[in-house]
Scaffold this active site. Structure first.
Site, PDB file in Angstrom:
ATOM      1  N   HIS A  83      47.544  29.021  15.793  1.00 23.13           N
ATOM      2  CA  HIS A  83      48.633  29.066  16.803  1.00 23.13           C
ATOM      3  C   HIS A  83      48.581  27.750  17.603  1.00 23.13           C
ATOM      4  CE1 HIS A  83      51.181  29.965  20.275  1.00 23.13           C
ATOM      5  NE2 HIS A  83      51.570  30.867  19.598  1.00 23.13           N
ATOM      6  N   TYR A 213      54.973  30.951  29.040  1.00 22.36           N
ATOM      7  CA  TYR A 213      54.658  30.849  30.420  1.00 22.36           C
ATOM      8  C   TYR A 213      55.931  30.840  31.199  1.00 22.36           C
ATOM      9  CZ  TYR A 213      49.932  29.770  28.941  1.00 22.36           C
ATOM     10  OH  TYR A 213      48.847  29.618  28.164  1.00 22.36           O
ATOM     11  N   PRO A 305      41.453  34.299  33.705  1.00 24.31           N
ATOM     12  CA  PRO A 305      42.354  34.359  32.357  1.00 24.31           C
ATOM     13  C   PRO A 305      43.148  33.281  32.305  1.00 24.31           C
ATOM     14  CG  PRO A 305      42.594  36.483  33.462  1.00 24.31           C
ATOM     15  CD  PRO A 305      41.933  35.695  34.394  1.00 24.31           C
ATOM     16  N   LYS A 309      39.485  30.767  28.411  1.00 25.92           N
ATOM     17  CA  LYS A 309      38.444  30.040  27.946  1.00 25.92           C
ATOM     18  C   LYS A 309      36.980  30.926  27.897  1.00 25.92           C
ATOM     19  CE  LYS A 309      40.040  25.781  28.197  1.00 25.92           C
ATOM     20  NZ  LYS A 309      40.437  25.579  27.183  1.00 25.92           N
ATOM     21  N   TYR A 400      43.489  22.422  26.971  1.00 29.78           N
ATOM     22  CA  TYR A 400      44.184  23.688  26.612  1.00 29.78           C
ATOM     23  C   TYR A 400      43.510  24.452  25.493  1.00 29.78           C
ATOM     24  CZ  TYR A 400      47.655  27.314  26.052  1.00 29.78           C
ATOM     25  OH  TYR A 400      48.377  28.458  25.780  1.00 29.78           O
TER      26      TYR A 400
HETATM   27  P1  RFL Z   1      31.579  40.844  27.522  1.00 31.08           P
HETATM   28  O1  RFL Z   1      32.572  40.797  26.447  1.00 31.08           O
HETATM   29  O2  RFL Z   1      32.009  41.378  28.674  1.00 31.08           O
HETATM   30  O3  RFL Z   1      30.229  41.763  26.905  1.00 31.08           O
HETATM   31  C1  RFL Z   1      29.344  42.071  27.848  1.00 31.08           C
HETATM   32  C2  RFL Z   1      28.746  43.348  27.112  1.00 31.08           C
HETATM   33  O4  RFL Z   1      27.665  43.806  28.070  1.00 31.08           O
HETATM   34  C3  RFL Z   1      27.619  45.212  27.995  1.00 31.08           C
HETATM   35  N1  RFL Z   1      27.015  45.627  29.382  1.00 31.08           N
HETATM   36  C4  RFL Z   1      25.802  45.960  29.374  1.00 31.08           C
HETATM   37  N2  RFL Z   1      24.790  46.563  28.531  1.00 31.08           N
HETATM   38  C5  RFL Z   1      23.515  46.947  28.694  1.00 31.08           C
HETATM   39  N3  RFL Z   1      23.220  47.120  30.073  1.00 31.08           N
HETATM   40  C6  RFL Z   1      24.119  46.786  31.081  1.00 31.08           C
HETATM   41  N4  RFL Z   1      23.548  46.904  32.329  1.00 31.08           N
HETATM   42  C7  RFL Z   1      25.523  46.183  30.745  1.00 31.08           C
HETATM   43  N5  RFL Z   1      26.378  45.915  31.480  1.00 31.08           N
HETATM   44  C8  RFL Z   1      27.354  45.402  30.621  1.00 31.08           C
HETATM   45  C9  RFL Z   1      29.141  45.514  28.167  1.00 31.08           C
HETATM   46  O5  RFL Z   1      29.205  47.087  27.749  1.00 31.08           O
HETATM   47  C10 RFL Z   1      29.600  44.520  27.049  1.00 31.08           C
HETATM   48  O6  RFL Z   1      29.452  45.134  25.672  1.00 31.08           O
HETATM   49  O7  RFL Z   1      30.795  39.515  27.934  1.00 31.08           O
HETATM   50  P2  RFL Z   1      30.361  38.112  27.038  1.00 31.08           P
HETATM   51  O8  RFL Z   1      29.819  38.536  25.577  1.00 31.08           O
HETATM   52  O9  RFL Z   1      29.910  37.338  28.130  1.00 31.08           O
HETATM   53  O10 RFL Z   1      31.860  37.484  26.463  1.00 31.08           O
HETATM   54  C11 RFL Z   1      32.961  37.084  27.425  1.00 31.08           C
HETATM   55  C12 RFL Z   1      34.334  37.463  27.207  1.00 31.08           C
HETATM   56  O11 RFL Z   1      34.256  38.784  26.843  1.00 31.08           O
HETATM   57  C13 RFL Z   1      35.426  37.112  28.131  1.00 31.08           C
HETATM   58  O12 RFL Z   1      34.997  35.857  28.850  1.00 31.08           O
HETATM   59  C14 RFL Z   1      36.898  37.148  27.792  1.00 31.08           C
HETATM   60  O13 RFL Z   1      37.072  38.108  27.195  1.00 31.08           O
HETATM   61  C15 RFL Z   1      37.664  36.468  28.619  1.00 31.08           C
HETATM   62  N6  RFL Z   1      39.103  36.226  28.054  1.00 31.08           N
HETATM   63  C16 RFL Z   1      39.596  35.338  27.182  1.00 31.08           C
HETATM   64  N7  RFL Z   1      38.559  34.329  26.696  1.00 31.08           N
HETATM   65  C17 RFL Z   1      39.083  33.576  25.828  1.00 31.08           C
HETATM   66  O14 RFL Z   1      38.163  32.894  25.424  1.00 31.08           O
HETATM   67  N8  RFL Z   1      40.394  33.612  25.347  1.00 31.08           N
HETATM   68  C18 RFL Z   1      41.415  34.476  25.597  1.00 31.08           C
HETATM   69  O15 RFL Z   1      42.237  34.609  24.959  1.00 31.08           O
HETATM   70  C19 RFL Z   1      40.920  35.602  26.720  1.00 31.08           C
HETATM   71  N9  RFL Z   1      41.584  36.514  27.098  1.00 31.08           N
HETATM   72  C20 RFL Z   1      40.112  37.148  28.423  1.00 31.08           C
HETATM   73  C21 RFL Z   1      41.277  37.527  27.977  1.00 31.08           C
HETATM   74  C22 RFL Z   1      39.454  38.487  29.604  1.00 31.08           C
HETATM   75  C23 RFL Z   1      40.585  39.426  29.734  1.00 31.08           C
HETATM   76  N10 RFL Z   1      40.184  40.281  30.928  1.00 31.08           N
HETATM   77  C24 RFL Z   1      39.150  41.318  30.583  1.00 31.08           C
HETATM   78  C25 RFL Z   1      40.128  39.847  32.333  1.00 31.08           C
HETATM   79  C26 RFL Z   1      41.946  38.148  28.342  1.00 31.08           C
HETATM   80  C27 RFL Z   1      42.081  39.503  29.317  1.00 31.08           C
HETATM   81  C28 RFL Z   1      42.811  40.494  29.873  1.00 31.08           C
END
Ligand code: RFL
Length: 403
Positions: A83, A213, A305, A309, A400
């Site tokens: 994309h 956007y 978000p 990133k 970006y």
């Molecule tokens: P995660 O994915 O939150 O995983 C953390 C894991 O830890 C578990 N956990 C525990 N396990 C044991 N003991 C505890 N006490 C625990 N507490 C929590 C949880 O169950 C989970 O499985 O963190 P990680 O690995 O650091 O990854 C980060 C990403 O998930 C996050 O930054 C992204 O999703 C942000 N984000 C986006 N990032 C991108 O790079 N590209 C995107 O297009 C993008 N779109 C988004 C997004 C985040 C969004 N939200 C959630 C606000 C879109 C949205 C809607």
């Protein structure tokens, strides 16, 4: 069950105890496992929950390169889609940026995060990796000592502990790693952008062949393709309002209005299968290490978000930490661990700067009389530069897609 029974229910060891099976924890687990480093992943949720949690979708070119380098990109190479176009719709008309032809010429790969997590988990388990699902880390003790310990509680309420040489806190913003930091050990920089979005996942094909956007006096609206059958939308939303305050019809009407569907074509409507309110906030912990405890991904830094990133940084930091742990545990070389925090913070602050800039590109703020205010005019001026200046466009494209 008495306390003494419950604390002996689980007790185990691994050189690296990884908290959380998100992108950060699973990339780290895979890289350590492939190098023969003894590790375990402790995950609070069930396997089914981890594999179905809908979140990110836009992966940067560098993220794909990292996953490729370690043989972890097979699924996204097969099912992800490249994309490289975004479209801005504003009060001054619309314009498109084919960012794949600007800046460094890099593209995103659109691949839902839960599919990436499923691929990473499958690979890790298939190569003999250990995961404990339904195991919540409660606190990390003795981070200053040679044998840090993670206390845990399993799904049946039994408590126990895991002892390691290092603990990788990959358990997100509300996890045990952050909670276990002693007061004053780490500084938290925090910025509330003062804006909230209603994040929506619709069972509907994308409505345009670009990230959309839309800037409107009623607030921001965003469109991001996920798969041919599913599209993510965002609506700027009243802070504090519950996610179910609006009916599906109201949501689609508001999206159509803000995205100016009457001028640029209707939206493909469908059932809204997930909705959540996201307050646009950023934070950075500094340093990302306290003794034997390392912070990775959302545990290290939360990004709004607005620029997609978070998952990309999580993968990058996991690779940096994996290399450092392999050098230390495999060859007794602690240099990479000593530099881990500084190396990651350099990337994190750059990503924070761009995400903050995106927030200001997409949101204004009315003046005291409710009419467009100073920040609305700045926003309009930023968008005008982006639509007309090649050097602005190159800068945008580079940041970006880059991490
Ligand atoms: P995660 O994915 O939150 O995983 C953390 C894991 O830890 C578990 N956990 C525990 N396990 C044991 N003991 C505890 N006490 C625990 N507490 C929590 C949880 O169950 C989970 O499985 O963190 P990680 O690995 O650091 O990854 C980060 C990403 O998930 C996050 O930054 C992204 O999703 C942000 N984000 C986006 N990032 C991108 O790079 N590209 C995107 O297009 C993008 N779109 C988004 C997004 C985040 C969004 N939200 C959630 C606000 C879109 C949205 C809607």
């Amino acid at each position: 069950m008495t306390d003494s029974q419950s604390t002996t229910a689980l007790r185990d060891k691994a050189d690296v105890v990884i908290l959380g099976a998100g992108p950060a924890g699973l990339v780290l687990g895979n890289l350590l496992q492939a190098s023969g480093v003894d590790c375990v992943v402790l995950e609070r949720a069930t396997r089914a929950q981890v594999q179905t949690r809908s979140r990110a979708g836009f992966l940067a070119a560098n993220t794909v390169r990292i996953l490729d380098r370690h043989g972890l990109a097979e699924g996204l190479r097969r099912r992800g889609r490249e994309h490289a176009t975004c479209e801005f719709r504003t009060e001054d008309g619309r314009f498109r940026l084919d960012y794949g032809g600007l800046g460094r010429g890099e593209r995103h790969t659109v691949y839902p995060q839960h599919e990436l997590v499923t691929d990473l988990l499958t690979r890790y388990l298939d190569t003999g990796g250990r995961v404990r699902f339904g195991t919540e880390a409660l606190t990390v003790l003795d981070t200053d000592g040679a044998r840090p310990t993670v206390t845990v509680r399993d799904a049946d309420g039994r408590t126990g502990s895991w002892q390691g040489r290092y603990v990788a806190g990959c358990d997100g913003r509300h996890g045990a790693a952050r909670r276990s930091l002693p007061p004053g050990a780490v500084r938290r920089h925090h910025l509330d952008h003062g804006v909230s979005w209603l994040g929506l996942l619709a069972e509907a094909p994308p409505s345009l062949d670009a990230v959309g956007y839309a800037v409107h006096h009623r607030g921001f609206a965003g469109h991001m393709a996920r798969t041919p059958e599913a599209t993510r939308y965002y609506l700027q939303y009243e802070r504090g309002a519950p996610p179910d305050a609006w009916s599906e019809d109201r949501i689609w009407d508001e999206l159509s209005l803000r995205m100016r569907a009457a001028d640029y074509g209707p939206l493909h409507r469908g059932r809204i299968v997930h909705r959540a309110v996201v307050d646009l906030e950023s934070d950075v912990l500094e340093p990302l290490r306290h003794g034997a405890l390392f912070l990775v991904g959302d545990a290290a830094s939360l990004l709004s978000p607005s620029a997609a990133k978070g998952a990309n940084l999580a993968v990058l930091e996991a690779e940096i930490l994996a290399r450092a742990l392999i050098a230390d545990l495999g060859h007794g070389d602690p240099e990479g661990l000593a530099r881990y925090s500084a190396r990651c913070l350099e990337h994190i602050w750059r990503a924070q700067e761009f995400s903050g800039w995106m927030v200001r590109l997409l949101h204004g703020a009315p003046g005291p009389d409710g009419e467009p205010g100073f920040h609305d005019s700045l926003r309009r001026s930023r968008l005008a530069s982006l639509s007309s200046s090649r050097s602005s466009q190159d800068w945008f494209a580079e940041h970006y897609v880059g991490v």
